[in-house]
Enzyme design. Sequence first.
Site, PDB file in Angstrom:
ATOM      1  CE1 TYR A   1       0.823   0.455   4.138  1.00 41.49           C
ATOM      2  CE2 TYR A   1      -1.587   0.120   4.916  1.00 41.49           C
ATOM      3  CZ  TYR A   1      -0.295   0.319   5.264  1.00 41.49           C
ATOM      4  OH  TYR A   1       0.033   0.505   6.601  1.00 41.49           O
ATOM      5  CD  GLU A   2      -0.241   5.180   2.279  1.00 39.50           C
ATOM      6  OE1 GLU A   2      -0.206   6.088   1.446  1.00 39.50           O
ATOM      7  OE2 GLU A   2      -1.073   5.013   3.168  1.00 39.50           O
TER       8      GLU A   2
END
Lengths: 602, 602
Positions: A448-449
């Site tokens: 993620y990110e």
Amino acid sequence: MAHAVDTAFTYRPPLRDLRFVLDEVLGVPDLLQQCGSTEFDAQTIDQVLCAAGQFAAEVIAPLNASGDREGCRLPQPGVVATPKGFRSAYLEFVEGGWTGLGCDAEFGGQDVPSCVSSAVSEMLSGANMAWAAYPGMSHAAYMCVAANGTPAQKALYLPRFVSGQWAGTMCLTESHSGTDLGLLRTRAAERPDGTYEITGTKIFISGGEQDLTENIVHLVLARLKGAPPGVKGISLFIVPKFLPDARGEAGTRNALACASIEDKMGIHGNATCTMNFDGATGWLLGEADKGLAAMFVMMNHARVAVGVNAIGLMDAAYQKALAYAKERTQGRVLGRIGPHAVGGADPIIAHADVRRMLLTQKAYVEGSRAFALWATTLIDMQHRHADAEERVRAGRLLALVTPVVKAFCSDLAIESTLLSMQCFGGHGYIRGNGVEQHLRDARIIPLYEGTNGVQAMDLLNRKVLGDGGKSIDVLLNLIQDWIEAEEATPDIAEFLVPMLGLVKDVREITTELVAVAGSSADIAGAASAPYLRLIGHLMLAWMWLRMAALAGRKGEAAEAIHMSKLATARFYYQRLLPEAKARCLELRAGAASIGEPILDWF
Amino acid sequence: MAHAVDTAFTYRPPLRDLRFVLDEVLGVPDLLQQCGSTEFDAQTIDQVLCAAGQFAAEVIAPLNASGDREGCRLPQPGVVATPKGFRSAYLEFVEGGWTGLGCDAEFGGQDVPSCVSSAVSEMLSGANMAWAAYPGMSHAAYMCVAANGTPAQKALYLPRFVSGQWAGTMCLTESHSGTDLGLLRTRAAERPDGTYEITGTKIFISGGEQDLTENIVHLVLARLKGAPPGVKGISLFIVPKFLPDARGEAGTRNALACASIEDKMGIHGNATCTMNFDGATGWLLGEADKGLAAMFVMMNHARVAVGVNAIGLMDAAYQKALAYAKERTQGRVLGRIGPHAVGGADPIIAHADVRRMLLTQKAYVEGSRAFALWATTLIDMQHRHADAEERVRAGRLLALVTPVVKAFCSDLAIESTLLSMQCFGGHGYIRGNGVEQHLRDARIIPLYEGTNGVQAMDLLNRKVLGDGGKSIDVLLNLIQDWIEAEEATPDIAEFLVPMLGLVKDVREITTELVAVAGSSADIAGAASAPYLRLIGHLMLAWMWLRMAALAGRKGEAAEAIHMSKLATARFYYQRLLPEAKARCLELRAGAASIGEPILDWF
């Protein structure tokens, strides 16, 4: 659990090591003086860390395994129940003023420097990653509004984020649009009253719905009517769950709802929501069509933050492995732990291969902690340093290493938690022993990110090739100057030669890439992952050299921690750093073997 | 599942690649001729593989995700319920005669060579690892009784294992005794009638209780009264759940029961049991006090078998990643996949970094498949080759590479399934997409049947240092002879130099270790893990060279699979094999950095 080990539920805040890194390695108190934060002396920092460590260990660590087991639920449509105890822990967190830790005093925050609030954040995620992600994500939203909001927006939202009454989310991803945000379809239509009507579905929204706060403020990427296609037509909107009334209190329910929550590999206690916006009311945040840039202010901070989370997780797993290795007896090792009764056995930490696994974890945990905290000092310097040139230089270095903190630390977290499990033998596979949860929880961070592949492209394409290698030169010169200044330090000669060799390798490979990258799109793409890994090792090698040098300078006065750092530096340089050589060979092999295979050959 | 991808439940048996490896690379039909198995020509092998592949894909793959979700239950004390569908799939497996596949014709088995039954086993575990472990473990018990039983024991038990009516287990581990079996406490007392009374508690017993078979035959390690301490006082016993009656049918219930099942990270559909033996009736299997050696006959086969399982799992995960990478569109790549409409995007397989991840998986899956199947041909040669010298040589090579198959293939399976998840981005973290289950399921393999650390010690201490490097010399000479015979093959010059360099590195490092290992217990312990990894790469490099050479020899007649192998070999040599250099550096750094740190420094 048939065979739970009593290390399962404990988390020991790494206060001694955080102090060592902040005070001794990075000289944070002095640095903060230069940044005008005169109130943050070593003692004050220590008080913050101790209090945070206590909260982490006593309040949220005990909820980690139960939160994983229970997970989040949707007791009725649109309503999320977080695991038992999460809400009361959150209220205690709010009560302690922790939600305002890294926020501006202007909005009621405590104005704690980034390097200190990051150390706090490491402990929170080490104790309970699923829980810590709620205030973590909310802080990201705070930063986004702080950077992009109008004075009125800031006055309305920021004090409520600071107090913890309201939380924030980031709504970027759609089912067909993740890495490639240019594809997103959520629409925003302007109304006569200046508000916008937001329509679309967002997925993977952390904390999109929860039972912790009075209100949830969604920061939503959407397309205005007639906006240009792709990433140049994306705007950012503030879309609260409850519309603020005239007094700024949570008022009318907005037309948005959580449609479902994901069943995931880990971080079960953190609700990952699909959010439907059905003509919800929103307000433009920042300029029209400039939403991506506005979001990225916060995204970059979030990337450093999740890298720090990864360190907390791998430390928690390492702590369990170390405790187990000291307790568990199995096999005999002549010469190390002393004689035993017939039929007895030595603690497995006596075995060389177990020591190899433990030292690898230690070198990764403590090395990446020093690296990530160094990066967070750049955030403080960028914003607050008295010298304008230093501010610019810090910003440049921070931009460069942000993807490395995110991707390298999270990759190491996976490798390290795998080893933590391995130290437990078969017992590591049993949920009740707690260590496998850290791997499942950590596994989200490389995804993620921005996936770690995206980080690698960001590093090489944008941050290195984008300026013809100038920023990485700044970093390499900084390291080289540091080495030259330390040449006379006792006990570190063994590290200086490989460190200089590594700097030279990075310089040469960077120069080669700058020269050839333009000739094919594949070159940078094929080089990006090993290049990021190489820079990661450059940073760890530098940090371990700095830690070893401290021990060298102490001489006779060295304490156990200094001796430990010197020994771990030696292990890192001798046994782990050789990987950098392999990455250099991989990089020099070029892109052809990746580019050539046609689709049918897969 | 909010965002399930339609690749979640499919498993495509790798029939084409299995054929390629068995027929083209390893020349199995000819080899089997030399082993007297004249009936196993290429066509017959193919029929077996096709039928097994169909069973794997159609019967057990559809139960993989549901089995993970449902897990095993204990509906009442001592009774285990396997997930829905597991029992009927097992009955279908029995019906098809599959439980007797690798068993002797004498006991009703099909006498299929190991290399063929291993290929079948790879597909079963790729389709559903938790399910496949039931017949897998039972086959291990078959082998143990076949190797150690009296004629009466064989006549009683083996036909029932073959028919699948009865299953077997291996009961080694106790809560305080895993790697170190010398510590085990389960007791056996001889009774006047020649049977033994078995008392103790065993943990981590795969299939210790289940609802698939009429009877479960436990092979239990225990200590006879007055036996010497440690590993020299361990005996092996046959302890059936139901005592065979005069007709050999399952009769009286024995005094043993499943006390609990473990809640684990993965393989939820496979019951991992704690077994209480409360004065249960047993029969000695093999000689008194020689139980460990008796068990190890089977343990070594089990180690090869779980290495093969690991390959099935990583292939299943790779298949999902590949399908996803061809389907999922995100971002634009100029030049590779052709022009798209404005706002469109390319399949992510067009991106160099995704290709890097896919090619890494492909190189590991196919390389380790060739390696493991080569190892299983050694099993066949050891037992059946017409030439006695060949039998001895095969046995020696098999003993050497067994720990490498187990540990290297399972470590690669973890690395590879991590990359499979990574190809999915955030969608890889969602249970409904199926890929994360493969990582959780695979994670047991480096831990059980002897941890990978134990495998590394077995390789270096017992198999390499134990005979002063003679066995590894046999392997290195075999590879070197092969290289010399292929020097004229077109298109492989680029591989021959690094392959020869690798052989030379292994020779030198082995010689160095043989020379110094006696001087400290740490030297072998500290070297074992990187040494195993180095030998793993030696095997993969040789296999990829052999596969590339096939393509080279085909010339203009090369099919797509040959072109694909050549391209993957190139990728492996250029981008993955450089790791071997890092391992050499690590090995040459020696043991000091591992041995020196005192306990307080951790």
